[in-house]
Design a protein around this motif. Structure first.
Motif, PDB file in Angstrom:
ATOM      1  N   ALA A 162      22.917   1.039  24.124  1.00  6.35           N
ATOM      2  CA  ALA A 162      23.469   1.183  25.490  1.00  6.35           C
ATOM      3  C   ALA A 162      24.944   1.550  25.484  1.00  6.35           C
ATOM      4  O   ALA A 162      25.528   1.811  26.545  1.00  6.35           O
ATOM      5  CB  ALA A 162      23.264  -0.133  26.246  1.00  6.35           C
ATOM      6  N   ALA A 163      25.553   1.575  24.284  1.00  6.24           N
ATOM      7  CA  ALA A 163      27.019   1.776  24.243  1.00  6.24           C
ATOM      8  C   ALA A 163      27.400   3.186  23.811  1.00  6.24           C
ATOM      9  O   ALA A 163      28.522   3.622  24.046  1.00  6.24           O
ATOM     10  CB  ALA A 163      27.639   0.756  23.286  1.00  6.24           C
ATOM     11  N   VAL A 164      26.486   3.912  23.171  1.00 10.71           N
ATOM     12  CA  VAL A 164      26.864   5.222  22.635  1.00 10.71           C
ATOM     13  C   VAL A 164      26.731   6.313  23.695  1.00 10.71           C
ATOM     14  O   VAL A 164      25.999   6.185  24.672  1.00 10.71           O
ATOM     15  CB  VAL A 164      26.005   5.593  21.396  1.00 10.71           C
ATOM     16  CG1 VAL A 164      26.305   4.647  20.241  1.00 10.71           C
ATOM     17  CG2 VAL A 164      24.522   5.632  21.739  1.00 10.71           C
ATOM     18  N   HIS A 165      27.464   7.409  23.473  1.00  8.86           N
ATOM     19  CA  HIS A 165      27.333   8.630  24.283  1.00  8.86           C
ATOM     20  C   HIS A 165      26.392   9.567  23.519  1.00  8.86           C
ATOM     21  O   HIS A 165      26.633   9.865  22.343  1.00  8.86           O
ATOM     22  CB  HIS A 165      28.693   9.306  24.455  1.00  8.86           C
ATOM     23  CG  HIS A 165      29.768   8.378  24.957  1.00  8.86           C
ATOM     24  ND1 HIS A 165      29.602   7.540  26.039  1.00  8.86           N
ATOM     25  CD2 HIS A 165      31.017   8.132  24.488  1.00  8.86           C
ATOM     26  CE1 HIS A 165      30.694   6.841  26.234  1.00  8.86           C
ATOM     27  NE2 HIS A 165      31.573   7.172  25.295  1.00  8.86           N
ATOM     28  N   TYR A 166      25.324  10.025  24.165  1.00 11.25           N
ATOM     29  CA  TYR A 166      24.330  10.858  23.469  1.00 11.25           C
ATOM     30  C   TYR A 166      24.754  12.323  23.510  1.00 11.25           C
ATOM     31  O   TYR A 166      25.289  12.805  24.507  1.00 11.25           O
ATOM     32  CB  TYR A 166      22.954  10.649  24.111  1.00 11.25           C
ATOM     33  CG  TYR A 166      22.425   9.244  23.843  1.00 11.25           C
ATOM     34  CD1 TYR A 166      22.714   8.181  24.709  1.00 11.25           C
ATOM     35  CD2 TYR A 166      21.712   8.974  22.691  1.00 11.25           C
ATOM     36  CE1 TYR A 166      22.278   6.896  24.443  1.00 11.25           C
ATOM     37  CE2 TYR A 166      21.253   7.682  22.416  1.00 11.25           C
ATOM     38  CZ  TYR A 166      21.545   6.649  23.295  1.00 11.25           C
ATOM     39  OH  TYR A 166      21.121   5.372  23.020  1.00 11.25           O
TER      40      TYR A 166
END
Ligand SMILES: CCCN1C[C@@H](O)[C@H](O)[C@@H](C(=O)O)C1
Length: 599
Positions: free
Chosen positions: A123-127
Motif C-alpha cells: 500500500a506504500a509503493v508507487h506503481y
C-alpha cells in the motif's frame, strides 16, 4: 514471530529483484533523523555497500566503533504490472534492529540482527514509478537483547559497545535486500518430515496458504523424474528406493508445491529437500540410522572488508577448505548464518548445529571481557530477554527447518547454568520450544568450563551435550599442558561414571596462534603449540566412546573487540582470516581423512 520466511524464488507466479549495491548511509549520533525527516531522504549522505557491515569501510575510529542509530536509503522501481499483487521488501538481516520506511511512511520495525523479515509495502509503493526505501538501524547492546552486552557512554559523550561475547559487534545491512512481488493468494510455508520404512521413504508434508485452495505437491529426483505426487495441504509422499541425503554424500530432490484457486494456478514454490532421518540413541548421534562422529568447526561469519556481511565468495572458499580438511560439520557460532550457508551445506552434505545469538548470558563472560561479576539470571532484564530469545528461536526454526543439513538446534552459548535461577528459565525455554521443529531435532546449548557435571543445574534439559573446554589455553597452558590433559580426563571420568547416556560433542577447544610464528620446542602462540594442544584433545577424545564429535575453535581467525587478550582479533583459527592454513589445518586433514565416517 515472522509470518513469511520462505526463501525468495523466481517462477511463473513470483518475482524477486535484489536491491544490493551501494546505498546512501548516514550516522545519527544525536538521534535527529526522525524529526529532521530522514525517512523522506538522507541529507549529505555517504555510500556504503549492501550486503556488508559498515564498520570496516571507515578510516576513523569513531566511525568504525560507532554505536547508536544509523540510516540507509536507496531508490527502487516498482513495475506497474505489480499492481494487485503483494509487494514486499525482504531484509535477510539488519543487525541488530531496524525500522523500515517507504516513501516516508513507517512500514514496520524488527528486532534481531541475524534473521530475515519482510516489510509489506503493497500500500506504500508507487506503481510504475520510482520509490524510496529508508532503513533506520541501531546496533546498541543491552542485557535484554540478543546478543547480550552493555552500551556505555564515554566521557566525550560517544557510545561504545561492551559485548558480553567474543566477536566484533559488526553492524548494518549484513545480508541481501529483495524486492518481492507475490500473488495475494499464495503459499506461505511448508514442512517436510522423512521416515524410512524398509526400502521406501515416507515424506510427511504440510503446506500453509493464505487462502484455501487446491494444493498439489510433486517430488522430482536429480534427473527431473517425478518420483511421488500428493494432493492436499497435508499428506505423505511415498518414495520407493529413495536416494538418501547422507553426510558428505548429499542427494537433493526438488519439491514443487502448486496452489490452484478456481481451477487456475495462482502460486508455485519449489525448494530442494533431502530425505534423511536424525535421531539420538544412547550415546550415539544417528543419521539414517547410522552413527556419525562430528568432525569440524565452530565458525563465524567474518571476513575482511565485509565484516559480518554475507559474501558468497568467502562461503564458497570456506566450504572448499572444510571439505579439504575432511570435516563433516560445523556450528553456526553464535547466531544463525545466511540462508545461502545452509543451502551450500545441504549440497555439500555438511551437518549443521544451528545456534541463536543467546550468547553472553553469563556475567562471568562479561568479566572475561572486562564486564561485571553478578548473576545474569538474577537480573531484572530476564523477562524482556526471554520474549526476544523465544522469538528468535522460533524464527530460526521456521527459517531453517527444511534444510537436511540442520542436525540440531543450539539454544544458547555458554549461559550461566551454575545459578539455580537459571533452572526456571531453561525449563520454560525447553517447554516452549519442544514442538517448534516438525522434525523434532535435538536441542542443546554449550557448557562452559564452569558448567560441569557437578556444578551445572541444567543438565536435564539438553538432548546431547556441547562442551567448550580450554585446558592448554585459558588454564593449564604452556608447559603445564600435561596437567590440562589430566584434568580433562578427570572430568570425563566423572561423565563416564555418571550414568548419563547422552552423547557429548566438544564444541570448542583450541589455542590462539599467530600464523608464521614457529618455535622448537614450542611456545604458546606458535603454530607448533596449537598442534600440540589439538593433539592432546584428540588423544582424550579417542579415549571416551561417548564423545561423538570434535568441532575445534575456530575455523578461521576472526575480529573481536580490542583487548590485552586479542591481537587484532581472535587467533584460534585453523586458518588465518584470509583463509590460509596454519600447521593445524594439515594436522586435521591427516586426522579427519583417516577417521571413518560412521563409527
Ligand atoms: C570463554 C568463552 C567460550 N568461548 C566463546 C567464544 O565465543 C570465544 O571466541 C572463545 C575464545 O576465547 O576463543 C571462548
Amino acid at each position: 514471530m515472522e509470518k513469511e520466511m520462505l526463501y525468495p524464488v523466481i517462477n511463473a507466479c513470483r518475482t524477486e529483484q535484489k536491491l544490493d549495491g551501494m546505498w546512501q548511509f548516514k550516522f545519527d549520533a544525536l538521534g535527529v533523523g526522525g524529526h529532521e525527516h530522514w525517512p523522506a531522504g538522507l541529507p549529505q549522505a555517504q555510500e556504503i555497500p549492501v550486503p556488508a557491515s559498515f564498520n570496516d569501510f571507515f578510516t576513523d575510529k569513531d566511525s568504525r566503533e560507532y554505536t547508536g542509530d544509523f540510516w540507509y536509503a536507496r531508490h527502487f522501481f516498482v513495475p506497474a504490472a505489480a499492481q494487485g499483487r503483494f509487494v514486499g521488501l525482504r531484509f535477510d538481516a539488519v543487525t541488530h534492529r531496524a525500522a523500515i520506511y517507504v516513501n516516508g511512511q513507517l512500514i514496520r520495525r524488527h528486532e534481531g540482527g541475524f534473521l530475515p523479515f519482510v516489510a509489506d509495502v503493497t500500500a506504500a509503493v508507487h506503481y510504475g514509478a520510482d520509490n524510496l526505501v529508508v532503513v533506520q538501524g541501531n546496533n546498541e547492546l543491552s542485557r535484554e537483547a540478543l546478543p547480550a552486552g552493555d552500551t556505555v557512554t564515554l566521557k566525550n559523550g560517544k557510545k561504545m559497545a561492551r559485548p558480553f561475547f567474543d566477536f566484533y559487534n559488526y553492524s548494518g545491512i549484513n545480508r541481501s535486500v529483495h524486492l518481492l512481488t507475490l500473488p495475494q493468494q499464495r503459499i506461505t510455508d511448508y514442512t517436510v518430515n522423512t521416515t524410512l520404512t524398509g526400502d521406501a521413504a515416507q515424506v510427511a508434508y504440510t503446506v500453509a496458504t493464505t487462502v484455501p485452495g487446491t494444493v498439489t505437491v510433486t517430488l522430482t529426483d536429480a534427473a527431473g523424474t517425478v518420483v511421488a505426487q500428493g494432493e492436499g495441504a497435508e499428506g505423505t509422499l511415498t518414495v520407493a528406493q529413495p536416494h538418501l541425503w547422507q553426510v558428505r554424500a548429499a542427494y537433493l530432490y526438488t519439491l514443487t508445491i502448486q496452489l490452484q484457486a478456481a481451477g487456475q494456478l495462482v502460486d508455485e514454490y519449489q525448494d530442494s529437500i533431502g530425505l534423511r532421518t536424525i535421531a539420538i540413541r544412547g550415546h550415539q548421534i544417528l543419521v539414517n540410522g547410522q552413527p556419525v562422529y562430528l568432525k569440524g568447526f565452530g565458525r563465524h561469519e567474518d571476513s575482511p572488508f565485509a565484516g559480518r556481511g554475507f559474501d558468497q565468495n568467502v562461503e564458497a572458499k570456506d566450504v572448499a577448505l572444510m571439505a579439504w580438511t575432511g570435516a563433516n560439520s560445523f556450528r553456526t557460532a553464535h547466531y544463525p548464518y545466511a540462508e545461502e550457508v545452509y543451502q551450500m551445506a545441504d549440497r555439500a552434505g555438511f551437518l549443521v548445529i544451528d545456534e541463536v545469538p543467546a550468547v553472553g548470558f553469563k556475567m562471568a563472560a562479561a568479566s572475561f571481557l572486562g564486564g561485571l561479576d553478578q548473576s545474569f539470571f538474577g537480573g531484572d532484564w530476564i523477562k524482556p530477554l526471554y520474549t526476544k530469545h523465544l522469538d528468535q528461536i522460533t524464527d530460526m526454526i521456521r527459517r531453517d527447518k527444511n534444510h537436511p543439513a540442520v542436525l540440531a538446534w543450539s539454544l544458547l552459548n555458554e549461559p550461566d547454568t551454575c545459578d539455580d535461577r537459571s533452572v526456571p528459565y531453561f525449563k520454560q525455554l525447553f517447554a516452549d520450544t519442544a514442538a517448534l521443529d516438525p522434525q523434532r531435532r535435538p536441542r542443546t546449548f554449550t557448557l562452559s568450563e564452569d558448567d560441569t557435571i557437578t556444578t551445572s543445574k541444567d543438565l536435564q534439559f539438553p538432548d546431547f551435550y556441547l562442551l567448550n573446554r580450554y585446558p592448554g589455553w585459558y588454564h593449564y597452558a604452556g608447559y603445564a599442558l600435561s596437567d590440562g590433559e589430566a584434568a580433562l580426563r578427570a572430568e570425563l571420568d566423572q561423565w563416564a561414571s555418571s550414568g548419563i547416556d547422552k552423547p557429548i560433542v566438544f564444541s570448542e577447544f583450541g589455542a590462539d596462534t599467530e600464523a608464521g610464528l614457529h618455535k622448537l620446542p614450542s611456545v604458546m602462540w606458535s603454530e607448533e603449540y596449537q598442534v600440540e594442544v589439538l593433539q592432546m584433545f584428540s588423544r582424550v577424545f579417542d579415549s571416551y566412546p561417548f564423545i561423538r564429535g570434535e568441532q575445534v575453535w575456530n575455523f578461521a581467525d576472526f575480529q573481536t573487540v580490542e583487548g590485552t587478550m586479542r591481537v587484532n582479533g581472535n587467533k584460534k583459527g585453523i586458518f588465518t582470516r584470509d583463509r590460509q592454513p596454519k600447521a593445524a589445518a594439515f594436522y586435521y586433514r591427516q586426522r579427519w581423512l583417516a577417521l571413518p565416517l560412521n563409527f
